[in-house]
Design a protein around this motif. Structure first.
Motif, mmCIF file in Angstrom:
data_model
loop_
_atom_site.group_PDB
_atom_site.id
_atom_site.type_symbol
_atom_site.label_atom_id
_atom_site.label_comp_id
_atom_site.label_asym_id
_atom_site.label_seq_id
_atom_site.Cartn_x
_atom_site.Cartn_y
_atom_site.Cartn_z
ATOM 1 N N ILE A 13 0.901 -1.158 -0.019
ATOM 2 C CA ILE A 13 -0.149 -0.133 0.049
ATOM 3 C C ILE A 13 0.788 1.201 -0.055
ATOM 4 O O ILE A 13 0.518 2.103 -0.623
ATOM 5 C CB ILE A 13 -0.976 0.078 1.181
ATOM 6 N N SER A 14 1.822 1.505 0.779
ATOM 7 C CA SER A 14 2.525 2.633 0.974
ATOM 8 C C SER A 14 3.283 3.054 -0.270
ATOM 9 O O SER A 14 3.453 4.080 -0.884
ATOM 10 C CB SER A 14 3.684 2.527 2.184
ATOM 11 N N GLY A 15 4.023 1.954 -1.060
ATOM 12 C CA GLY A 15 4.741 2.239 -2.403
ATOM 13 C C GLY A 15 3.487 2.722 -3.482
ATOM 14 O O GLY A 15 3.837 3.645 -4.144
ATOM 15 N N PHE A 17 0.472 3.945 -3.135
ATOM 16 C CA PHE A 17 -0.052 5.149 -2.755
ATOM 17 C C PHE A 17 0.902 6.174 -3.311
ATOM 18 O O PHE A 17 0.631 7.114 -3.669
ATOM 19 C CB PHE A 17 -0.371 5.151 -1.152
ATOM 20 N N PHE A 18 2.079 5.989 -2.731
ATOM 21 C CA PHE A 18 3.164 7.171 -3.100
ATOM 22 C C PHE A 18 3.414 7.196 -4.581
ATOM 23 O O PHE A 18 3.642 8.536 -4.955
ATOM 24 C CB PHE A 18 4.446 6.664 -2.284
ATOM 25 N N THR A 44 0.478 -6.644 2.368
ATOM 26 C CA THR A 44 -0.814 -5.785 2.550
ATOM 27 C C THR A 44 -1.985 -6.393 1.820
ATOM 28 O O THR A 44 -2.905 -6.094 2.851
ATOM 29 C CB THR A 44 -0.511 -4.639 1.471
ATOM 30 N N VAL A 85 -0.044 12.068 11.365
ATOM 31 C CA VAL A 85 -0.597 10.761 10.642
ATOM 32 C C VAL A 85 -2.208 10.926 11.062
ATOM 33 O O VAL A 85 -3.115 10.728 10.298
ATOM 34 C CB VAL A 85 -0.059 9.685 11.316
ATOM 35 N N ARG A 92 -6.699 11.275 3.786
ATOM 36 C CA ARG A 92 -6.039 9.628 3.101
ATOM 37 C C ARG A 92 -7.174 9.186 2.789
ATOM 38 O O ARG A 92 -7.399 8.367 1.793
ATOM 39 C CB ARG A 92 -5.098 9.105 4.000
ATOM 40 N N GLU A 136 -5.374 -2.543 -1.687
ATOM 41 C CA GLU A 136 -4.333 -2.791 -2.640
ATOM 42 C C GLU A 136 -4.985 -3.057 -4.158
ATOM 43 O O GLU A 136 -4.436 -2.462 -5.036
ATOM 44 C CB GLU A 136 -3.520 -3.902 -2.396
#
Length: 173
Positions: A13-15, A17-18, A44, A85, A92, A136
């Protein structure tokens, strides 16, 4: 040799989303996401838990959520990061909903907010028992539509040299 402006290793998710947010803000940049297996085969997608977000400022507050998080963190949390956050979480969440992520609702059509360990208020959003997979899948669908993102599946990063101004990566694929 592959050249890119931004290399993201992993398709969680973080990659993702970035990559999505960066590609929207900077369409002039090329972004490559490398993942050692298929893009959807990540930790994820196994995540069952939900997202903790203050959604009702009458029953809940950012300060309560921050207090709960710091208390549960046992003194190991960075107060500034927790503050940032938690206060950014509603935005978000809105972004995730805009790309199609859905979360459980009750009979009244309102979010079915859960109460989980460490939280003093009902503030956990879930998608059935597969919240990570839901998010995801929606992110993968979105990045595949973006022309400045390339997804390389079944690629293993072996060496990453960041000691020069231009990082060099050796990978197999």
């Amino acid at each position: 040799m592959l050249k890119t402006d931004i290399l993201i290793i992993g398709s969680g998710i973080s990659g993702l989303f970035f990559a999505m947010k960066t590609a929207k803000k900077r369409p002039d940049l090329s972004i490559v996401i490398m993942t050692k297996e298929t893009a959807k085969n990540t930790n994820t997608q196994l995540a069952q838990g939900g997202i903790a977000v203050v959604t009702d400022l009458i029953k809940d507050s950012f300060n309560k959520h921050i207090h709960d998080t710091l208390r549960s963190g046992g003194g190991l949390c960075d107060r500034e990061v927790v503050n940032m956050v938690i206060k950014q979480a509603p935005e978000r969440l809105r972004e995730l909903i805009e790309i199609g992520a859905s979360f459980d609702k009750n009979e009244k059509g309102q979010w079915d907010l859960g109460l989980e360990g460490g939280h003093s208020q009902h503030r956990i959003l879930h998608h059935k028992d597969s919240s990570g997979q839901e998010i995801e899948q929606k992110l993968l669908k979105m990045i595949k539509k973006m022309p400045n993102i390339e997804l390389l599946e079944n690629h293993m990063v072996i060496d990453l040299n960041t000691e020069t101004k231009k990082a060099k990566t050796t990978c197999t694929g």
